[in-house]
Design an enzyme around this catalytic site. Structure first.
Site, PDB file in Angstrom:
ATOM      1  N   ASP A 192      -2.828   1.969   6.834  1.00 15.22           N
ATOM      2  CA  ASP A 192      -2.026   1.526   5.688  1.00 15.22           C
ATOM      3  C   ASP A 192      -1.808   0.015   5.711  1.00 15.22           C
ATOM      4  OD1 ASP A 192      -1.734   4.100   4.587  1.00 15.22           O
ATOM      5  OD2 ASP A 192      -0.108   4.563   5.975  1.00 15.22           O
ATOM      6  N   CYS A 215     -13.412  -8.680   8.268  1.00 16.30           N
ATOM      7  CA  CYS A 215     -14.803  -9.081   7.996  1.00 16.30           C
ATOM      8  C   CYS A 215     -15.305  -8.619   6.632  1.00 16.30           C
ATOM      9  CB  CYS A 215     -15.729  -8.567   9.095  1.00 16.30           C
ATOM     10  SG  CYS A 215     -15.962  -6.767   9.098  1.00 16.30           S
ATOM     11  N   GLU A 230      -1.276  -1.461  -5.753  1.00 15.32           N
ATOM     12  CA  GLU A 230      -2.439  -0.714  -6.238  1.00 15.32           C
ATOM     13  C   GLU A 230      -2.126  -0.138  -7.622  1.00 15.32           C
ATOM     14  OE1 GLU A 230      -4.160   1.810  -2.695  1.00 15.32           O
ATOM     15  OE2 GLU A 230      -1.985   1.865  -2.678  1.00 15.32           O
ATOM     16  N   ASP A 265       0.862  -1.186   0.000  1.00 13.31           N
ATOM     17  CA  ASP A 265       0.000   0.000   0.000  1.00 13.31           C
ATOM     18  C   ASP A 265       0.891   1.226   0.000  1.00 13.31           C
ATOM     19  OD1 ASP A 265      -2.599   1.483   0.416  1.00 13.31           O
ATOM     20  OD2 ASP A 265      -1.512   2.101   2.217  1.00 13.31           O
TER      21      ASP A 265
END
Length: 199
Positions: A184, A158, A88, A2
């Site tokens: 992050d 979750c 990303e 990230d």
């Protein structure tokens, strides 16, 4: 991986953070600001004006060398030590666009966006991506790009996605399951999961 402003490069599953030496860069930028104000007070194209210009150029070059050294060392370490790397697919050019607008339709939050743009460009994300692309080929590792959409808002435990999960730059707190982590690191875990799914 990230890419962030607070943590330059956060890697899932690692306690170590890869941080650009921002304090050193900010000190140099402060010195540049002082010199540019002094330069503005002297006669244009005079010897003194040229002298200030040379010093400012050297300081900008120093910042570029510090950033390049950090990015080269980090990209080498990650490419050598990991078989598959997930990043990303950021569009840095779009993220750092000006929002000043026009006289008829002035932009909103221009000062805040300007500060964010400066912070994004200071990190060198575009250069890091280029380095990772060719170094993973050198070292035989695989580089995968995934969509950055909601990676910073989704809980990696979750899967609950909401903007309230990330109320501060550095902190992530899931409103559903209560999972608390550095923002992050949480995003890096989400990116890792997306990369595994794409494989």
């Amino acid at each position: 991986i990230d890419l962030g402003v607070a943590k330059t490069i956060a890697v899932s599953g690692e306690n170590k953070d890869h941080l650009l030496p921002l304090e050193q860069i900010k000190r140099i930028e402060k010195r540049i600001g002082t010199l540019q104000r002094r330069k503005a007070k002297v006669e244009k194209f005079s010897d003194r004006w040229k002298y200030f210009g040379r010093i400012v150029a050297k300081l900008y070059s120093r910042i570029a060398r510090i950033r390049r050294d950090f990015l080269h060392k980090t990209s080498c370490e990650l490419s050598k030590n990991h078989g598959v790397i997930v990043m990303e697919d950021l569009r840095v050019k779009n993220m750092s666009k000006s929002v000043s607008g026009t006289k008829e339709e002035p932009g909103r939050n221009v000062a805040q966006k300007s500060g964010l743009n400066r912070a994004i460009l200071r990190q060198g994300w575009g250069n890091f991506r280029i380095m990772m692309e060719y170094k993973t080929k050198w070292y035989g590792s695989q580089l995968i790009f995934v969509s950055p959409k909601n990676t910073s808002r989704r809980c990696c435990q979750c899967g609950y996605t909401h903007e309230d999960n990330r109320q501060a730059q550095a902190d992530f707190l899931c409103q559903k399951c209560g999972y608390n982590e550095n923002a992050d690191k949480n995003a890096a875990n989400n990116i890792r999961r997306l990369g595994i799914e794409s494989l």
